[in-house]
Design an enzyme around this catalytic site. Structure first.
Site, mmCIF file in Angstrom:
data_model
loop_
_atom_site.group_PDB
_atom_site.id
_atom_site.type_symbol
_atom_site.label_atom_id
_atom_site.label_comp_id
_atom_site.label_asym_id
_atom_site.label_seq_id
_atom_site.Cartn_x
_atom_site.Cartn_y
_atom_site.Cartn_z
ATOM 1 N N ARG A 102 -1.338 -15.696 28.668
ATOM 2 C CA ARG A 102 -0.915 -16.173 27.218
ATOM 3 C C ARG A 102 -0.064 -15.070 26.636
ATOM 4 N NH1 ARG A 102 -6.851 -16.611 24.687
ATOM 5 N NH2 ARG A 102 -5.724 -15.473 22.659
ATOM 6 N N LYS A 150 -16.164 -14.441 25.151
ATOM 7 C CA LYS A 150 -16.624 -15.454 24.494
ATOM 8 C C LYS A 150 -16.419 -16.675 24.916
ATOM 9 C CE LYS A 150 -14.429 -14.303 20.470
ATOM 10 N NZ LYS A 150 -13.642 -13.131 21.126
ATOM 11 N N ARG A 202 -5.879 -11.236 32.323
ATOM 12 C CA ARG A 202 -6.305 -12.529 31.999
ATOM 13 C C ARG A 202 -5.364 -13.776 32.505
ATOM 14 N NH1 ARG A 202 -9.541 -13.957 26.539
ATOM 15 N NH2 ARG A 202 -7.497 -13.525 25.305
ATOM 16 N N ARG A 259 -4.177 -6.756 18.480
ATOM 17 C CA ARG A 259 -5.293 -7.682 18.409
ATOM 18 C C ARG A 259 -6.744 -6.893 18.311
ATOM 19 N NH1 ARG A 259 -4.773 -11.287 23.174
ATOM 20 N NH2 ARG A 259 -6.588 -12.455 22.425
ATOM 21 N N ARG A 264 -13.119 -14.817 11.483
ATOM 22 C CA ARG A 264 -12.502 -13.612 11.954
ATOM 23 C C ARG A 264 -12.582 -12.689 10.962
ATOM 24 N NH1 ARG A 264 -10.327 -15.081 16.922
ATOM 25 N NH2 ARG A 264 -8.755 -13.847 17.666
HETATM 26 P P1 AMP Z 1 -8.098 -16.060 20.319
HETATM 27 O O1 AMP Z 1 -7.920 -17.161 21.453
HETATM 28 O O2 AMP Z 1 -9.292 -16.400 19.802
HETATM 29 O O3 AMP Z 1 -8.122 -14.499 20.769
HETATM 30 O O4 AMP Z 1 -7.054 -16.400 19.001
HETATM 31 C C1 AMP Z 1 -5.593 -16.113 19.482
HETATM 32 C C2 AMP Z 1 -4.770 -15.736 18.152
HETATM 33 O O5 AMP Z 1 -4.832 -17.059 17.274
HETATM 34 C C3 AMP Z 1 -5.292 -14.823 17.387
HETATM 35 O O6 AMP Z 1 -4.735 -13.559 17.700
HETATM 36 C C4 AMP Z 1 -4.861 -15.042 15.985
HETATM 37 O O7 AMP Z 1 -3.422 -14.831 15.694
HETATM 38 C C5 AMP Z 1 -5.024 -16.779 16.054
HETATM 39 N N1 AMP Z 1 -6.638 -17.146 15.304
HETATM 40 C C6 AMP Z 1 -7.584 -17.584 16.295
HETATM 41 N N2 AMP Z 1 -8.520 -17.592 15.627
HETATM 42 C C7 AMP Z 1 -8.263 -17.351 14.178
HETATM 43 C C8 AMP Z 1 -8.866 -17.406 12.971
HETATM 44 N N3 AMP Z 1 -10.272 -17.772 12.875
HETATM 45 N N4 AMP Z 1 -8.228 -16.633 11.851
HETATM 46 C C9 AMP Z 1 -7.092 -16.320 11.947
HETATM 47 N N5 AMP Z 1 -6.311 -16.373 13.208
HETATM 48 C C10 AMP Z 1 -6.713 -16.767 14.180
#
Ligand code: AMP
Length: 217
Positions: free
Chosen positions: A160, A13, A127, A171, A88
């Site tokens: 990360r 994404k 990644r 996740r 989410r």
């Molecule tokens: P991402 O980079 O989108 O995979 O997000 C990394 C982490 O940030 C996730 O595993 C969550 O811990 C937190 N996170 C990101 N977006 C959200 C969201 N919309 N709601 C809750 N936690 C989020």
């Protein structure tokens, strides 16, 4: 165009969002990026968020929804935006709909980038992200020319904290449990589109653009 990008962690994404920014001239709103910046800056919000992120859990809705509301109110979102990583779960999606209804600016498209579970694991463990410009690489599929160094800006590449194997498993579980139901949610609202997230980045991007362009005309 007001767009939500859906898809499991590792579906690509973020990579596609960065290309969409250039083509459509609208900003990407990545809650993950906003939260990682808060963690790096050591803000109180970042400190609260980090414990959830390190475990691969969702940060509480109240925190994330507040961040998104603030961001959507900024001027550069008037032409549209790409929401990446938000919503989410159903509660976030419902709140987003309410906020957008108040702004008289509902979502145009929810686009799912669809990738098999086996592929996701390899993508996530491989990644790497640039500390400088956030450009993403994958040591298996799209490595940088020089190991550990960004092709674009020469910045240092890092893995990360939440791309470690145990966290990734969690996740993906959280995605299945909390986020995948949004596919039905947006399907019922008749704004759902799906693109296969396999093949080259450019092929996937072209497929996404065909879908979005047909939506706009
Ligand atoms: P991402 O980079 O989108 O995979 O997000 C990394 C982490 O940030 C996730 O595993 C969550 O811990 C937190 N996170 C990101 N977006 C959200 C969201 N919309 N709601 C809750 N936690 C989020």
């Amino acid at each position: 165009m007001r767009l939500v990008l859906l898809g499991a962690p590792g579906a690509g994404k973020g990579t596609q969002a960065k290309k969409l920014i250039e083509k459509y001239g609208i900003p990407q709103i990545s809650t993950g990026d906003i939260l990682r910046k808060a963690v790096a800056d050591g803000t109180p919000l970042g400190k609260e968020a980090k414990s959830y992120m390190d475990k691969g859990e969702l940060v509480p809705d109240s925190v994330v929804i507040g961040l998104v509301k603030e961001r959507l109110a900024q001027d550069d979102c008037k032409k549209g935006y790409i929401l990446d990583g938000f919503p989410r779960n159903t509660a976030q999606a419902e709140t987003l709909d309410q906020v957008l209804a108040e702004m008289n600016a509902p979502l145009d498209v929810a686009l799912v980038v669809d990738v098999d579970k086996d592929d996701l694991m390899k993508r996530l463990t491989g990644r790497r992200t640039c500390r400088g410009c956030q450009q993403m690489y994958n040591i298996h599929f799209s490595p940088p020319k020089k190991e550990g160094v960004c092709d674009k800006c020469g910045g240092e590449l890092y893995q990360r904290d939440d791309d470690k194997e145990e966290t990734i498993k969690n996740r993906l579980d959280v995605y299945e449990r909390s986020t995948a139901p949004l596919i039905d949610y947006y399907g019922k609202k008749n704004i759902l589109k799906t693109v296969k997230g396999v093949g080259s980045i450019d092929d996937i991007f072209n497929n996404i653009c065909s879908i979005l362009d047909s939506q706009q005309s």
